[in-house]
Design a protein around this motif. Sequence first.
Motif, PDB file in Angstrom:
ATOM      1  N   ALA A  38       5.189   4.193 -13.390  1.00  0.00           N
ATOM      2  CA  ALA A  38       4.471   4.427 -12.131  1.00  0.00           C
ATOM      3  C   ALA A  38       4.170   5.912 -11.941  1.00  0.00           C
ATOM      4  O   ALA A  38       3.068   6.276 -11.523  1.00  0.00           O
ATOM      5  N   ARG A  39       5.129   6.790 -12.281  1.00  0.00           N
ATOM      6  CA  ARG A  39       4.895   8.238 -12.157  1.00  0.00           C
ATOM      7  C   ARG A  39       3.765   8.693 -13.076  1.00  0.00           C
ATOM      8  O   ARG A  39       2.909   9.475 -12.684  1.00  0.00           O
ATOM      9  N   TYR A  41       1.277   6.884 -14.232  1.00  0.00           N
ATOM     10  CA  TYR A  41       0.008   6.365 -13.709  1.00  0.00           C
ATOM     11  C   TYR A  41      -0.452   7.190 -12.506  1.00  0.00           C
ATOM     12  O   TYR A  41      -1.633   7.537 -12.399  1.00  0.00           O
ATOM     13  N   ASN A  42       0.467   7.521 -11.605  1.00  0.00           N
ATOM     14  CA  ASN A  42       0.110   8.296 -10.414  1.00  0.00           C
ATOM     15  C   ASN A  42      -0.408   9.687 -10.786  1.00  0.00           C
ATOM     16  O   ASN A  42      -1.376  10.173 -10.205  1.00  0.00           O
ATOM     17  N   ARG A  43       0.251  10.338 -11.756  1.00  0.00           N
ATOM     18  CA  ARG A  43      -0.218  11.661 -12.205  1.00  0.00           C
ATOM     19  C   ARG A  43      -1.607  11.570 -12.826  1.00  0.00           C
ATOM     20  O   ARG A  43      -2.474  12.409 -12.575  1.00  0.00           O
ATOM     21  N   LYS A  46      -4.213  11.014 -10.060  1.00  0.00           N
ATOM     22  CA  LYS A  46      -4.456  12.256  -9.318  1.00  0.00           C
ATOM     23  C   LYS A  46      -5.299  13.213 -10.157  1.00  0.00           C
ATOM     24  O   LYS A  46      -6.241  13.828  -9.653  1.00  0.00           O
ATOM     25  N   ASN A  94      -0.987   9.977   2.750  1.00  0.00           N
ATOM     26  CA  ASN A  94      -0.866   9.244   1.499  1.00  0.00           C
ATOM     27  C   ASN A  94      -1.404  10.076   0.357  1.00  0.00           C
ATOM     28  O   ASN A  94      -2.014  11.098   0.552  1.00  0.00           O
ATOM     29  N   ARG A  96      -1.487   8.470  -3.583  1.00  0.00           N
ATOM     30  CA  ARG A  96      -1.964   7.503  -4.554  1.00  0.00           C
ATOM     31  C   ARG A  96      -2.936   6.483  -3.971  1.00  0.00           C
ATOM     32  O   ARG A  96      -3.980   6.231  -4.571  1.00  0.00           O
ATOM     33  N   TYR A  99      -6.320   8.193  -3.709  1.00  0.00           N
ATOM     34  CA  TYR A  99      -6.910   8.429  -5.026  1.00  0.00           C
ATOM     35  C   TYR A  99      -7.432   7.119  -5.615  1.00  0.00           C
ATOM     36  O   TYR A  99      -8.474   7.098  -6.278  1.00  0.00           O
ATOM     37  N   GLN A 100      -6.714   6.016  -5.377  1.00  0.00           N
ATOM     38  CA  GLN A 100      -7.139   4.715  -5.897  1.00  0.00           C
ATOM     39  C   GLN A 100      -8.441   4.267  -5.234  1.00  0.00           C
ATOM     40  O   GLN A 100      -9.341   3.757  -5.900  1.00  0.00           O
TER      41      GLN A 100
END
Length: 140
Positions: A38-39, A41-43, A46, A94, A96, A99-100
């Motif tokens: 998850a980290r 994917y989030n990076r 972003k 927020n 993520r 960004y999504q």
Amino acid sequence: MPNGTWRPSAAQRKRYNRQVVLRRQQDPKVRERFNATARRYNRKLKHEALAAYSGGKPIRCICCKEADERFLTIDHKNDDGAAHKRKLGLPKSNGRPFYQVLKNAGYPKNAPLQIACYNCNCGRRINGGVCPHTERNDIR
């Protein structure tokens, strides 16, 4: 079943999904692997958003030129971020999810968004739309 294929029932799929979630919550190894994924994917998400709104230039804060992506955020030029996020149905604060939404919309170019570091972003909000860095440079 056609061709002898077996498919689990809805109840069986639900039970299996519940087991997967419980295992993710209870097994430290599984939880850490899930969190690491998850980290990453989030990076990545972003970075893609920042790259899309950098205009092909190096990814930096518009004010202080900070380049460390951990400090950079997407800033609303017109200081209407809360209203924009309410319109999108997002929570007030927020990262993520916003960004999504931008990614799903194809990073709209007409959106009044820019890249700012967290300090400049918050400073503009507190200081009536003027970054404290700019104000400090005017004093000198």
